[in-house]
Design a protein around this motif. Structure first.
Motif, short mmCIF file in Angstrom:
data_model
loop_
_atom_site.label_atom_id
_atom_site.label_comp_id
_atom_site.label_asym_id
_atom_site.label_seq_id
_atom_site.Cartn_x
_atom_site.Cartn_y
_atom_site.Cartn_z
N LEU A 101 -23.60 0.11 -18.54
CA LEU A 101 -22.60 -0.58 -19.07
C LEU A 101 -21.35 0.25 -18.50
N PRO A 102 -21.24 1.58 -18.78
CA PRO A 102 -19.94 2.21 -18.21
C PRO A 102 -19.60 1.86 -16.69
N VAL A 103 -20.66 1.66 -15.80
CA VAL A 103 -20.15 1.00 -14.46
C VAL A 103 -19.40 -0.16 -14.53
N LEU A 104 -19.96 -1.12 -15.35
CA LEU A 104 -19.24 -2.23 -15.45
C LEU A 104 -17.92 -2.16 -16.07
N ASP A 105 -17.78 -1.08 -16.89
CA ASP A 105 -16.50 -1.03 -17.75
C ASP A 105 -15.39 -0.60 -16.64
N ASN A 106 -15.89 0.35 -15.67
CA ASN A 106 -14.92 0.82 -14.66
C ASN A 106 -14.63 -0.27 -13.83
N LEU A 107 -15.64 -1.12 -13.45
CA LEU A 107 -15.16 -2.36 -12.64
C LEU A 107 -14.13 -3.05 -13.31
N GLU A 108 -14.18 -3.17 -14.55
CA GLU A 108 -13.19 -4.01 -15.16
C GLU A 108 -11.89 -3.60 -15.29
N ARG A 109 -11.95 -2.30 -15.55
CA ARG A 109 -10.68 -1.26 -15.53
C ARG A 109 -9.96 -1.53 -14.33
N ALA A 110 -10.74 -1.43 -13.08
CA ALA A 110 -10.28 -1.70 -11.96
C ALA A 110 -9.33 -2.98 -11.64
N LEU A 111 -10.06 -3.72 -12.02
CA LEU A 111 -9.31 -5.27 -11.81
C LEU A 111 -8.32 -5.48 -12.67
N GLU A 112 -8.27 -4.94 -14.00
CA GLU A 112 -7.05 -5.04 -14.93
C GLU A 112 -6.05 -4.14 -14.23
N SER A 137 -22.16 -8.77 -13.48
CA SER A 137 -22.15 -9.43 -14.49
C SER A 137 -23.23 -10.77 -14.70
N ASP A 138 -23.43 -11.22 -13.29
CA ASP A 138 -24.58 -12.36 -13.21
C ASP A 138 -25.92 -11.77 -13.45
N THR A 139 -26.11 -10.69 -12.95
CA THR A 139 -27.28 -9.77 -13.07
C THR A 139 -27.68 -9.64 -14.59
N LEU A 140 -26.54 -9.23 -15.52
CA LEU A 140 -26.79 -8.88 -16.63
C LEU A 140 -27.04 -10.18 -17.43
N VAL A 141 -26.41 -11.15 -17.03
CA VAL A 141 -26.66 -12.52 -17.75
C VAL A 141 -28.02 -12.81 -17.62
N LYS A 142 -28.63 -12.96 -16.34
CA LYS A 142 -29.93 -13.13 -16.16
C LYS A 142 -30.97 -12.33 -16.95
N ALA A 143 -30.69 -10.87 -17.38
CA ALA A 143 -31.40 -10.07 -18.22
C ALA A 143 -31.27 -10.58 -19.63
N ALA A 144 -30.51 -11.63 -20.01
CA ALA A 144 -30.29 -11.58 -21.27
C ALA A 144 -29.27 -10.93 -22.10
N VAL A 145 -28.44 -10.40 -21.16
CA VAL A 145 -27.44 -9.41 -21.86
C VAL A 145 -26.15 -10.04 -22.13
N VAL A 146 -25.46 -10.16 -23.33
CA VAL A 146 -24.52 -10.94 -23.89
C VAL A 146 -23.19 -10.33 -24.05
N ALA A 147 -22.20 -10.20 -23.58
CA ALA A 147 -20.87 -9.49 -23.93
C ALA A 147 -20.39 -9.89 -25.15
N LEU A 148 -19.83 -8.98 -25.90
CA LEU A 148 -19.30 -9.17 -27.35
C LEU A 148 -17.95 -8.77 -27.09
N ASN A 149 -17.06 -9.72 -27.22
CA ASN A 149 -15.40 -9.90 -26.96
C ASN A 149 -14.84 -10.53 -28.05
N PRO A 150 -14.68 -9.83 -29.38
CA PRO A 150 -14.74 -10.86 -30.61
C PRO A 150 -13.21 -10.89 -30.99
N VAL A 151 -12.37 -10.94 -30.05
CA VAL A 151 -10.76 -11.16 -30.29
C VAL A 151 -10.60 -12.47 -31.39
N GLY A 152 -10.01 -12.21 -32.33
CA GLY A 152 -9.53 -13.20 -33.45
C GLY A 152 -10.81 -13.67 -34.36
N GLU A 153 -11.79 -12.86 -34.28
CA GLU A 153 -13.04 -12.88 -35.05
C GLU A 153 -12.96 -12.00 -36.30
#
Length: 212
Positions: A101-112, A137-153
């Protein structure tokens, strides 16, 4: 010996022999026969037989109950084993996913951090990062990994970790107004809580409802 004495002697012997025979017969007749002796165990009352039958039926019922319980226990063990195998299959990659997951975080930071105005080599690098992020991200979705981005919740202490509280009268208290780091779940099990900023509802309110 005269002839009369010889005649008298056999009669005496015969009488003695007859007497002996009669004594022996008397002795034999006085001995009880096998038919007169009752056999051991034959004298059993009807009540005793009924009691023995009832005891046997009770023992059979107990054995039957024990067999039923044993079969039920075996079924429970079989179901628990199947659940354990299923859980092991579902969550066998949990540790690996948590480390990735930290690898995915770094990729998202680079895009941001991109401005969208990159050209030349920088643009090519950005496109490579985008493709890598999408593939990841697609690989994680296939492995039943779901992101939690609860803005407004509403803040949920079971899924979210509050990093700070921000007074905001325009947003209800205990509402997530920003996500510092996304959370993730695997087959419904929390792998990493989302790090969030929560509204306190106004300048005077500073309490987060941890039981919300």
């Amino acid at each position: 010996m005269s002839a009369e004495e010889q005649k008298a002697q056999p009669e005496t012997e015969n009488e003695a022999t007859t007497s002996d025979i009669e004594v022996d017969a008397s002795t034999v007749d006085s001995t009880p026969s096998d038919a007169d002796v009752p056999a051991h165990g034959e004298d059993v009352s009807l009540e005793e037989l009924v009691a023995q039958l009832a005891a046997s039926q009770e023992e059979i019922a107990k054995l039957k109950d024990a067999v039923i319980r044993s079969e039920a226990e075996m079924q429970n063990i079989r179901r628990r084993a199947e659940k354990d195998v299923e859980a092991a299959h579902k969550f066998s990659q949990e540790k690996l996913i948590k480390e990735l997951l930290p690898v995915l975080d770094n990729l998202e930071r680079a895009l941001e951090a991109s401005t969208g105005e990159e050209t030349g080599a920088a643009k090519a690098v950005l496109e490579g990062v985008e493709l890598t992020h999408k593939s990841f991200s697609d690989t994680l979705v296939k492995a039943a990994v779901v992101a939690l981005n609860p803005v407004g919740e509403t803040f949920d202490p079971q899924l979210h970790q509050a990093m700070s509280m921000v007074p905001n009268p325009d947003v209800p208290a205990n509402t997530v107004i920003a996500v510092v780091q996304k959370g993730y779940s695997l087959h419904g099990r929390l792998v990493r809580p989302a790090m969030v900023m929560v509204s306190s509802g106004g300048p005077t309110s500073t309490h987060i409802d941890e039981t919300a």
